[in-house]
Design a protein around this motif. Structure first.
Motif, PDB file in Angstrom:
ATOM      1  N   ARG A   1       0.854  -1.196   0.000  1.00 53.44           N
ATOM      2  CA  ARG A   1       0.000   0.000   0.000  1.00 53.44           C
ATOM      3  C   ARG A   1       0.887   1.241   0.000  1.00 53.44           C
ATOM      4  O   ARG A   1       1.777   1.369   0.840  1.00 53.44           O
ATOM      5  N   GLU A   2       0.620   2.131  -0.941  1.00 54.05           N
ATOM      6  CA  GLU A   2       1.371   3.388  -0.979  1.00 54.05           C
ATOM      7  C   GLU A   2       0.652   4.386  -0.083  1.00 54.05           C
ATOM      8  O   GLU A   2      -0.560   4.534  -0.169  1.00 54.05           O
ATOM      9  N   LYS A   3       1.418   5.077   0.752  1.00 52.68           N
ATOM     10  CA  LYS A   3       0.758   5.924   1.752  1.00 52.68           C
ATOM     11  C   LYS A   3       0.072   7.133   1.120  1.00 52.68           C
ATOM     12  O   LYS A   3      -1.024   7.497   1.500  1.00 52.68           O
ATOM     13  N   ASN A   4       0.771   7.792   0.176  1.00 53.28           N
ATOM     14  CA  ASN A   4       0.243   9.080  -0.273  1.00 53.28           C
ATOM     15  C   ASN A   4      -0.684   8.959  -1.473  1.00 53.28           C
ATOM     16  O   ASN A   4      -1.493   9.812  -1.745  1.00 53.28           O
ATOM     17  N   GLU A   5      -0.537   7.867  -2.228  1.00 57.51           N
ATOM     18  CA  GLU A   5      -1.303   7.770  -3.467  1.00 57.51           C
ATOM     19  C   GLU A   5      -2.682   7.147  -3.214  1.00 57.51           C
ATOM     20  O   GLU A   5      -2.980   6.689  -2.130  1.00 57.51           O
ATOM     21  N   SER A   6      -3.452   7.111  -4.300  1.00 58.79           N
ATOM     22  CA  SER A   6      -4.815   6.600  -4.127  1.00 58.79           C
ATOM     23  C   SER A   6      -4.879   5.083  -4.244  1.00 58.79           C
ATOM     24  O   SER A   6      -5.936   4.476  -4.106  1.00 58.79           O
ATOM     25  N   ASN A   7      -3.735   4.437  -4.511  1.00 58.23           N
ATOM     26  CA  ASN A   7      -3.661   2.968  -4.614  1.00 58.23           C
ATOM     27  C   ASN A   7      -4.600   2.402  -5.691  1.00 58.23           C
ATOM     28  O   ASN A   7      -5.050   1.258  -5.588  1.00 58.23           O
ATOM     29  N   LYS A   8      -4.857   3.238  -6.709  1.00 60.76           N
ATOM     30  CA  LYS A   8      -5.842   2.836  -7.718  1.00 60.76           C
ATOM     31  C   LYS A   8      -5.439   1.520  -8.388  1.00 60.76           C
ATOM     32  O   LYS A   8      -6.267   0.617  -8.535  1.00 60.76           O
ATOM     33  N   GLY A   9      -4.165   1.416  -8.742  1.00 61.30           N
ATOM     34  CA  GLY A   9      -3.676   0.221  -9.458  1.00 61.30           C
ATOM     35  C   GLY A   9      -3.929  -1.046  -8.652  1.00 61.30           C
ATOM     36  O   GLY A   9      -4.436  -2.048  -9.183  1.00 61.30           O
ATOM     37  N   ASN A  10      -3.577  -0.967  -7.370  1.00 59.20           N
ATOM     38  CA  ASN A  10      -3.767  -2.160  -6.522  1.00 59.20           C
ATOM     39  C   ASN A  10      -5.242  -2.510  -6.369  1.00 59.20           C
ATOM     40  O   ASN A  10      -5.629  -3.683  -6.381  1.00 59.20           O
ATOM     41  N   PHE A  11      -6.069  -1.471  -6.200  1.00 62.29           N
ATOM     42  CA  PHE A  11      -7.514  -1.709  -6.061  1.00 62.29           C
ATOM     43  C   PHE A  11      -8.041  -2.447  -7.289  1.00 62.29           C
ATOM     44  O   PHE A  11      -8.832  -3.376  -7.184  1.00 62.29           O
ATOM     45  N   GLU A  12      -7.560  -1.981  -8.453  1.00 60.99           N
ATOM     46  CA  GLU A  12      -8.048  -2.589  -9.696  1.00 60.99           C
ATOM     47  C   GLU A  12      -7.686  -4.058  -9.765  1.00 60.99           C
ATOM     48  O   GLU A  12      -8.482  -4.897 -10.188  1.00 60.99           O
ATOM     49  N   LYS A  13      -6.434  -4.365  -9.325  1.00 62.31           N
ATOM     50  CA  LYS A  13      -5.996  -5.779  -9.343  1.00 62.31           C
ATOM     51  C   LYS A  13      -6.936  -6.632  -8.492  1.00 62.31           C
ATOM     52  O   LYS A  13      -7.289  -7.751  -8.856  1.00 62.31           O
ATOM     53  N   MET A  14      -7.315  -6.074  -7.340  1.00 63.73           N
ATOM     54  CA  MET A  14      -8.158  -6.845  -6.420  1.00 63.73           C
ATOM     55  C   MET A  14      -9.574  -7.003  -6.977  1.00 63.73           C
ATOM     56  O   MET A  14     -10.175  -8.069  -6.895  1.00 63.73           O
ATOM     57  N   ILE A  15     -10.095  -5.924  -7.600  1.00 65.53           N
ATOM     58  CA  ILE A  15     -11.454  -5.977  -8.180  1.00 65.53           C
ATOM     59  C   ILE A  15     -11.473  -7.023  -9.294  1.00 65.53           C
ATOM     60  O   ILE A  15     -12.411  -7.814  -9.423  1.00 65.53           O
ATOM     61  N   GLU A  16     -10.383  -7.004 -10.088  1.00 66.60           N
ATOM     62  CA  GLU A  16     -10.259  -7.954 -11.195  1.00 66.60           C
ATOM     63  C   GLU A  16     -10.315  -9.394 -10.660  1.00 66.60           C
ATOM     64  O   GLU A  16     -11.018 -10.257 -11.180  1.00 66.60           O
ATOM     65  N   ALA A  17      -9.552  -9.617  -9.580  1.00 62.82           N
ATOM     66  CA  ALA A  17      -9.519 -10.955  -8.975  1.00 62.82           C
ATOM     67  C   ALA A  17     -10.910 -11.354  -8.500  1.00 62.82           C
ATOM     68  O   ALA A  17     -11.335 -12.503  -8.669  1.00 62.82           O
ATOM     69  N   LEU A  18     -11.648 -10.395  -7.906  1.00 58.49           N
ATOM     70  CA  LEU A  18     -12.995 -10.684  -7.403  1.00 58.49           C
ATOM     71  C   LEU A  18     -13.922 -11.089  -8.557  1.00 58.49           C
ATOM     72  O   LEU A  18     -14.703 -12.025  -8.443  1.00 58.49           O
ATOM     73  N   LYS A  19     -13.790 -10.334  -9.663  1.00 61.66           N
ATOM     74  CA  LYS A  19     -14.671 -10.617 -10.798  1.00 61.66           C
ATOM     75  C   LYS A  19     -14.375 -11.988 -11.391  1.00 61.66           C
ATOM     76  O   LYS A  19     -15.259 -12.659 -11.912  1.00 61.66           O
ATOM     77  N   GLY A  20     -13.111 -12.383 -11.310  1.00 65.91           N
ATOM     78  CA  GLY A  20     -12.714 -13.670 -11.914  1.00 65.91           C
ATOM     79  C   GLY A  20     -13.018 -14.866 -11.019  1.00 65.91           C
ATOM     80  O   GLY A  20     -12.835 -16.015 -11.436  1.00 65.91           O
ATOM     81  N   SER A  21     -13.457 -14.636  -9.799  1.00 66.09           N
ATOM     82  CA  SER A  21     -13.699 -15.743  -8.871  1.00 66.09           C
ATOM     83  C   SER A  21     -15.140 -16.221  -9.026  1.00 66.09           C
ATOM     84  O   SER A  21     -16.079 -15.459  -8.792  1.00 66.09           O
ATOM     85  N   LYS A  22     -15.343 -17.458  -9.431  1.00 68.19           N
ATOM     86  CA  LYS A  22     -16.675 -18.036  -9.688  1.00 68.19           C
ATOM     87  C   LYS A  22     -17.492 -17.090 -10.586  1.00 68.19           C
ATOM     88  O   LYS A  22     -17.034 -16.656 -11.615  1.00 68.19           O
ATOM     89  N   ASN A  23     -18.677 -16.697 -10.104  1.00 74.19           N
ATOM     90  CA  ASN A  23     -19.532 -15.830 -10.928  1.00 74.19           C
ATOM     91  C   ASN A  23     -19.135 -14.364 -10.834  1.00 74.19           C
ATOM     92  O   ASN A  23     -19.601 -13.533 -11.602  1.00 74.19           O
ATOM     93  N   GLY A  24     -18.346 -14.068  -9.803  1.00 73.32           N
ATOM     94  CA  GLY A  24     -17.853 -12.703  -9.660  1.00 73.32           C
ATOM     95  C   GLY A  24     -18.906 -11.683  -9.313  1.00 73.32           C
ATOM     96  O   GLY A  24     -18.807 -10.519  -9.690  1.00 73.32           O
ATOM     97  N   LYS A  25     -19.995 -12.090  -8.620  1.00 74.57           N
ATOM     98  CA  LYS A  25     -21.054 -11.141  -8.289  1.00 74.57           C
ATOM     99  C   LYS A  25     -21.240 -10.968  -6.778  1.00 74.57           C
ATOM    100  O   LYS A  25     -21.302  -9.860  -6.271  1.00 74.57           O
ATOM    101  N   ARG A  26     -21.340 -12.082  -6.058  1.00 74.92           N
ATOM    102  CA  ARG A  26     -21.662 -11.997  -4.621  1.00 74.92           C
ATOM    103  C   ARG A  26     -20.379 -12.089  -3.808  1.00 74.92           C
ATOM    104  O   ARG A  26     -19.610 -13.037  -3.944  1.00 74.92           O
ATOM    105  N   ILE A  27     -20.178 -11.102  -2.971  1.00 75.94           N
ATOM    106  CA  ILE A  27     -18.974 -11.167  -2.111  1.00 75.94           C
ATOM    107  C   ILE A  27     -19.400 -11.225  -0.639  1.00 75.94           C
ATOM    108  O   ILE A  27     -20.363 -10.575  -0.234  1.00 75.94           O
ATOM    109  N   GLY A  28     -18.656 -12.056   0.103  1.00 78.81           N
ATOM    110  CA  GLY A  28     -18.943 -12.201   1.536  1.00 78.81           C
ATOM    111  C   GLY A  28     -18.195 -11.132   2.325  1.00 78.81           C
ATOM    112  O   GLY A  28     -16.983 -10.945   2.138  1.00 78.81           O
ATOM    113  N   VAL A  29     -18.911 -10.396   3.167  1.00 81.50           N
ATOM    114  CA  VAL A  29     -18.263  -9.350   3.980  1.00 81.50           C
ATOM    115  C   VAL A  29     -18.788  -9.438   5.415  1.00 81.50           C
ATOM    116  O   VAL A  29     -19.745 -10.144   5.694  1.00 81.50           O
TER     117      VAL A  29
END
Length: 1019
Positions: free
Chosen positions: A91-119
């Motif tokens: 995690r970069e302290k000063n930046e918006s971490n957009k790149g990392n967020f995108e990687k994680m969103i991408e991973a979520l979408k690729g997991s099974k149906n990519g719609k329902r997430i447990g929180v």
């Protein structure tokens, strides 16, 4: 780990799991942080975890990524095991971490149906980083599903490592409660202090910073689960979300809830301390404990939580339906890293099933109960609350981890009588009116008045006990009357059943003494005939050499010769003719042609007879030891490794010649001690009369002592007392060390010894608590009350005798001394006189055939405390100035119990006139001077009897008359005695000066005797 659960139904409808943790000092318990602690053992703030089907992503600061690398490296190679690949994002302290967020969103979408997430929908963390991430998720329009309950159920089952931490947390909670909180409340009640609930709660929080209460844990790993909750005085709320109020503690029902968290794992304990509870309160409390027992029985693997709740409610409906609306709404909840697991609460609706390894905080309470005896508003309403940390097992009831005793006798604080308290209250009110200046004077008068009443109360109580004592003893003896025991005849030993068994040895033909070892017989020539005598008939033998001859003298047992104190002259046929002794003589001179001197036969015979006699006596002793041994059940071994066990203990009495170490282990129905050599000693729980634990305070050894109901055999002897001990510190001190007292080595050694003592005490206490839990408190260990102890010599040496709740014991010296108070009829103090520094104590048992126990040389300063203790135990005591012949007294009673009780029974020990018309001015010793003078006609009757049979009373009266002069004299007052003395002086022509000095000394002595009015002469 999370993936294995994915197959289960609860997880099946989720495509991926997102766990994000921010920074919030306010939040103590949250699912997100609990999951992190469960997975890594640490809380990682500002960290996002994304679990997908085929990969796991962690996003955290640089330091945390370094920490997580060890997981990525070790697990990365194990992909074959089904653990997905792990990606770490910094995690970069000063930046918006957009790149990392995108990687994680991408991973979520690729997991099974990519719609329902447990929180974890309840966990909302503040901060910019969390806000950015949540915005990012919202934009993508994922459907969020709350998985709190599912995860909770998964992590509720504890692994062994977690259970050890929870056991430790529970042990620390118990320690803090017992050693700090309970003691503090006792002090407050004793000193009548005014302390606010909140202040007391703060002091408990401070106590966990001190190592002595933490049973060896590091203070930095220990914290409170919640601020301790202390409630009393009518205001009760039986929840864990309340805070201790600022009211003063009221001495009634005091509920205390406290929980300690050790290395992130929680424990919880609730107890109610009761000050002078009325009987109704005690009954309700006992019922509450019964409900808790029922609850423990129901907590088994596979049972639904609502079923557990229903079972407990059924008991309430059947036995005390009026308490149904008073009971707590739920009966407990699952506990672990989080203090309270909201989805696993024991209530009427919860459908979750219990699993082995779950840990619950169970809490049962009644609130808003009415105390009918209460006078003030705060006394009228009370609540009872009990709770423990328990572990669910496969089958059988749940195991309690917080082993703090909770019976009425353990949590009740019983004060003195009410009238004393009323006096105290009156005094307090008077003080408030007069101001504090008169306090000292008031205290002084109060004390003297109270001390006087204490003695009077004691006497009144003793008077009641005397009446009860005689009635009970009379009833007991009439019941036992038919059970007269038959005297056992002495076993007759036959050497040879018929003459053909006689050995045909040349020695016998040659008229020499021959010893047949097989039949343990000595064959001696008597008037030229070989005569066999069994070894048992020989009392002793002696050999002497006089001039040219050797003499061998053999003495036999016969009627009239003492057989030792306890065997009595019992012969199968006492009318027969007995040989008392035989002497043989042989020459020491060698006759020509012979190889040996004739005396050699006698010397050999002497040696062999001694040998055979020794062997026979040993065997007889062993058989005698075995006689009357009650066969014990066999020990059921528990093969479980987690048995309570203590290592490196010594056993007394020793199994072999020298002492050996070994270990003591508790099994299903008893203890087994195994020495290093492999010897085994089994002690069954049902054979233990008293289990005593003597801590090492002020002692050099720490002891577990068992006083048994029936003797057991080991080391070829029978034993009713067995103890296991270990030494603490050096028992011997090297006086050769001439070192400075502040020498570093010595200070270090002392410090080490202190730590050692603490460690041993903790180990022994833990062992005891586990054993008590294992036996469902059927076996309870008693700890002697050192404060009530007194010195005395029950055997040869003086030792400290200490009372326990049911016995008087000394287990540090050997032989040990244990007297069960229930078996005691009465206690008599002998030689209680002003000029003597010590007195003796005689313990008379309810079984009159049992020999009385004497404790000698007790310092006179202990007399009052001993009386106070005996009185509180409802034991009758009497005292007298002289020693009595107890063997004769007991024989007289046993021979004619009816006669004994017709003449007033034990009242013959009572000082006459005591308690009724005895004037206070009269000194006790003078009352006692006449204690043992029976009436004249009784005395004459006894004199007519033969000397041998005269009863104890006669003997006492003789003794008292000799020792105290005639009764006439004891009745004269000082003036008469002085007049007599003057006459005697004049007759012997003493000088005037001496006469005055004598008078002066007699005046100065007078207060030591009696300052009361003259006594009337007895008729």
């Amino acid at each position: 780990m999370w993936l294995e659960q994915k197959g289960e139904d609860d997880y099946a409808n989720v495509d991926a799991i997102v766990v994000s943790v921010g920074v919030d000092e306010e939040i103590v318990y949250a699912k997100s942080t609990a999951l992190q602690t469960w997975l890594f053992g640490y809380e990682l703030t500002d960290t996002i975890m994304v679990f997908c089907v085929d990969k796991i992503l962690f996003m955290a600061s640089k330091k945390k990524v370094e920490f997580l690398k060890q997981i990525a490296n070790s697990k990365g190679s194990e992909n074959a095991n089904g653990v997905p690949a792990i990606t770490l994002l910094v995690r970069e302290k000063n930046e918006s971490n957009k790149g990392n967020f995108e990687k994680m969103i991408e991973a979520l979408k690729g997991s099974k149906n990519g719609k329902r997430i447990g929180v974890f929908s309840k966990d909302k963390f503040p901060g910019e980083f969390m806000k950015n991430w949540n915005d990012c998720l919202s934009k993508e329009g994922f459907e969020k599903v709350d998985i709190s309950a599912v995860v909770a159920y998964t992590i509720a089952v504890k692994e062994d490592g977690e259970l050890n931490l929870m056991r430790k947390a529970a042990a620390i909670t118990s320690e803090v409660f017992n050693k700090f909180f309970k003691e503090r409340v006792m002090e407050i009640v004793d000193a009548d202090e005014k302390v606010r609930h909140s202040k007391l709660a703060e002091s408990v929080e401070k106590a966990i910073e001190e190592k002595k209460y933490l049973s060896g844990a590091d203070p930095s790993t220990v914290e409170m689960c919640y601020p301790p909750i202390i409630q009393s005085g009518g205001n009760y709320n039986l929840k864990f979300s309340v805070v201790s109020d600022k009211n003063h503690m009221h001495f009634g029902a005091i509920t205390c809830a406290m929980g300690i968290r050790y290395k992130s794992y929680c424990s919880n304990l609730v107890r109610t301390l009761m000050v002078d509870p009325p009987q109704e309160v005690q009954d309700n409390y006992t019922f509450l404990l019964q409900l808790q027992e029922e609850l423990l029985k129901e907590l088994r693997h596979g049972v639904k939580l609502c079923e557990v709740y229903a079972a407990v409610m059924d008991v309430v409906k059947k036995q005390k339906p009026e308490l149904l609306n008073k009971i707590t709404k739920n009966l407990g909840f699952a506990m672990g890293i989080e203090f309270r697991e909201g989805s696993l609460v024991i209530n009427s609706k919860n459908q979750h099933r219990l699993k082995k390894g779950m840990v619950f905080s169970i809490n049962v309470g009644f609130s808003d109960l009415t105390n009918k005896e209460g006078k003030k508003p705060e006394e009228r309403t009370y609540a009872l609350f009990v709770g423990d940390t328990v572990l669910v097992d496969e089958d059988g009831p749940a195991t309690i981890l917080t082993s703090v005793k909770k019976k009425v006798k353990n949590v009740g604080i019983f004060l003195k009588n009410e009238d004393e308290e009323e006096e105290e209250e009156e005094k307090d009110e008077a003080e408030d009116l007069l101001g504090r200046s008169s306090r000292a004077a008031a205290l002084l008068t109060e004390r003297t008045r109270n001390e006087l009443t204490a003695e009077e109360k004691r006497r009144a109580h003793q008077k009641e006990l005397a009446m009860q004592l005689n009635e009970e003893a009379k009833r007991r003896l009439t019941e036992q009357k038919g059970e007269q025991q038959i005297q056992k005849a002495r076993k007759s030993n036959i050497s040879y059943k018929n003459p053909s068994l006689m050995p045909k040895e040349p020695h016998i033909r040659e008229m020499k003494i021959y010893i047949d070892k097989k039949y343990e017989t000595v064959i001696m020539p008597v008037f030229g005939i070989a005569t066999p005598f069994h070894i048992a008939t020989i009392k002793n033998i002696s050999m002497s050499v006089e001039g040219d001859y050797t003499y061998l003298r053999i003495n036999f047992y016969c009627p009239g010769s003492a057989l030792g104190r306890n065997e009595g002259n019992i012969f199968p046929n006492p009318e027969a003719t007995f040989v008392k002794e035989i002497t043989y003589r042989a020459s020491n001179m060698k006759t020509p042609g012979e190889q040996t001197v004739p005396a050699l036969n006698l010397q050999n015979a002497f040696r062999i007879i001694k040998e055979v006699q020794k062997r026979y006596k040993t065997r007889e002793a062993e058989e005698k030891e075995k006689e009357g041994i009650v066969k014990q059940d066999s020990l059921i071994i528990n093969l479980n490794r987690s048995n309570p066990k203590l290592k490196d203990l010594y056993i007394r009495p020793n199994i072999a010649q020298k002492r050996m170490q070994g270990s003591l282990e508790a099994h299903v129905n008893g203890f087994r001690f195994t020495s290093v050599r492999g010897d085994k000693v089994d002690i069954l729980y049902n054979n233990i009369k008293h289990a005593l634990f003597q801590p090492c305070d002020g002692e050099m050894i720490i002891v577990l002592h068992f006083h048994l109901k029936n003797a057991i055999m080991f080391g070829k002897k029978r034993h009713t007392d067995v103890q296991f001990y270990t030494e603490v510190g050096e028992i011997t001190t090297d006086l050769g060390k001439h070192q400075h007292m502040h020498d570093r080595d010595d200070l270090y050694a002392e410090q080490m010894e202190r730590e050692m003592r603490h460690k041993l005490k903790t180990a022994f206490k833990n062992f005891i608590e586990k054993v008590e839990a294992l036996t469902k408190e059927e076996l309870e260990f008693e700890v002697p009350f050192r404060d009530l102890g007194f010195n005395g010599a029950p055997y040869r040496s003086t030792c400290l005798l200490q009372p326990t709740s049911s016995a008087l014991v000394n287990c540090t010296e050997w032989p040990p001394f244990v007297v069960t108070l229930d078996e005691v009829e009465l206690i008599h103090f002998e030689r209680v006189q002003f000029h003597l520094k010590n007195f003796d104590m005689v313990i008379v048992y309810k079984d009159y055939s049992k020999k009385v126990t004497m404790i000698n040389a007790i310092p006179v300063a202990s007399l009052d405390p001993i009386k106070e203790w005996l009185n509180s135990c409802d034991l009758k005591y009497t005292e007298g100035v002289q020693s009595l012949n107890w063997t004769k007294i007991m024989k007289t009673i046993v021979d004619d119990p009816e006669g004994f009780f017709e003449q007033g029974g034990w009242s013959f020990l009572e000082p006459e006139g005591e308690g009724s018309d005895a004037e206070v001015g009269e000194s006790e010793s003078e009352i006692e001077d006449e204690t043992f003078n029976p009436s004249e006609d009784e005395y004459e009757e006894e004199e007519e009897d033969s000397d041998e049979d005269y009863s104890s009373e006669a003997e006492e009266s003789d003794y008292s008359k000799e020792s105290m002069g005639s009764e006439e004299e004891s009745g004269k007052d000082w003036d008469e005695l002085e007049e007599e003395a003057r006459k005697a002086d004049r007759e012997s022509r003493y000088e005037e000066g001496e006469e005055q000095s004598r008078r002066r000394s007699s005046h100065s002595r007078s207060p030591g005797r009696s300052s009361g009015p003259p006594k009337k002469k007895r008729k």
